[in-house]
Design a protein around this motif. Sequence first.
Motif, mmCIF file in Angstrom:
data_model
loop_
_atom_site.group_PDB
_atom_site.id
_atom_site.type_symbol
_atom_site.label_atom_id
_atom_site.label_comp_id
_atom_site.label_asym_id
_atom_site.label_seq_id
_atom_site.Cartn_x
_atom_site.Cartn_y
_atom_site.Cartn_z
ATOM 1 N N TYR A 175 0.851 -1.145 0.118
ATOM 2 C CA TYR A 175 -0.076 0.006 -0.172
ATOM 3 C C TYR A 175 0.967 1.270 -0.048
ATOM 4 O O TYR A 175 0.454 2.194 -0.779
ATOM 5 N N CYS A 176 1.992 1.304 0.756
ATOM 6 C CA CYS A 176 2.940 2.380 0.644
ATOM 7 C C CYS A 176 3.567 2.504 -0.486
ATOM 8 O O CYS A 176 3.871 3.665 -0.725
ATOM 9 N N GLN A 177 3.810 1.391 -1.291
ATOM 10 C CA GLN A 177 4.482 1.498 -2.638
ATOM 11 C C GLN A 177 3.215 1.913 -3.754
ATOM 12 O O GLN A 177 3.893 2.283 -4.884
ATOM 13 N N GLY A 178 2.318 2.143 -3.430
ATOM 14 C CA GLY A 178 1.372 2.818 -4.379
ATOM 15 C C GLY A 178 0.522 1.659 -5.269
ATOM 16 O O GLY A 178 0.022 1.658 -6.360
ATOM 17 N N ARG A 179 0.744 0.475 -4.885
ATOM 18 C CA ARG A 179 0.450 -0.802 -5.679
ATOM 19 C C ARG A 179 -1.267 -0.855 -5.361
ATOM 20 O O ARG A 179 -1.740 -0.204 -4.710
ATOM 21 N N SER A 180 -1.969 -1.555 -6.429
ATOM 22 C CA SER A 180 -3.411 -1.628 -6.271
ATOM 23 C C SER A 180 -3.819 -2.446 -5.189
ATOM 24 O O SER A 180 -2.792 -3.150 -4.698
ATOM 25 N N PHE A 181 -4.751 -2.015 -4.723
ATOM 26 C CA PHE A 181 -5.203 -2.541 -3.511
ATOM 27 C C PHE A 181 -5.430 -3.975 -3.708
ATOM 28 O O PHE A 181 -5.182 -5.052 -2.789
ATOM 29 N N GLU A 182 -6.074 -4.583 -4.853
ATOM 30 C CA GLU A 182 -6.126 -5.998 -5.141
ATOM 31 C C GLU A 182 -4.740 -6.724 -4.972
ATOM 32 O O GLU A 182 -4.590 -7.859 -4.388
#
Length: 256
Positions: A175-182
Amino acid sequence: MEQKIVRPNIADHYFFYNMTFKPSQQFMLVPVGSWNYDCADEHSDVDTKAIFIPTLQDIVQNRCEAYTHLLSNGEHIDCCDIRNYMKSLIKGNPQFLETLFSNWGDLNTGYYGEEIHTLMRMREDIARCNPNNTMRALLGMADRNYKLCMSRGEEDHLGKWVYQVVRIEECMNKYCQGRSFEECLRTEQRSFLLLIKNNSYDKETLIDCSNKYIDRCKEHYEAFKLFNDTENKWIQIEVEQIVTEVVRKSIEEFDK
């Protein structure tokens, strides 16, 4: 060897859902927990969230129900009024956000196809609608499981608590890395997590693991909250509009 991913059996959940709510009151029935993280195995039980639409009488009396039904096999169905459900989504509650990304959900597209399609299209935006709250909630979940590891002597359950801490750390990091929530939900270390969950390590190793990963969770949160103190009000407005339209349709169908 990688363990086979199994399909949840929610027949008893469907039976309760269909006996309790009229078709026009049904919004979604979705498994929660390990099924949504790619961490379920043949030993995993199935708990679900049943999202229902209130009646006109519920609305007039300002009644907004939420309750848990316990099945005879020990599995749970958390029943939640769609108004509370949507509020939990826009607050960034990860235990509700995960329902938008389940591969196993039953969504009532027959009645509410347009609204569900809109909700699914927005799901990644919803998952970033209140990012600090989401990270704070994830840390809280990790901390609760960590405290169980430290305070209870039930070694049979130790692996499950440590598993949760490790899984949540992975989710927070992504989440910190900005990846999709999926992507945040789906683990990339399934085999490792299942070994922890099934108590394949000794107690000392599990405790050391929990200490290591709870510290990482705290580091992720402290770094994240410095730069992400925002809320997306437009997403909140759109979600509220979806609730209004679903409730309107349900009342019209109920009155036919």
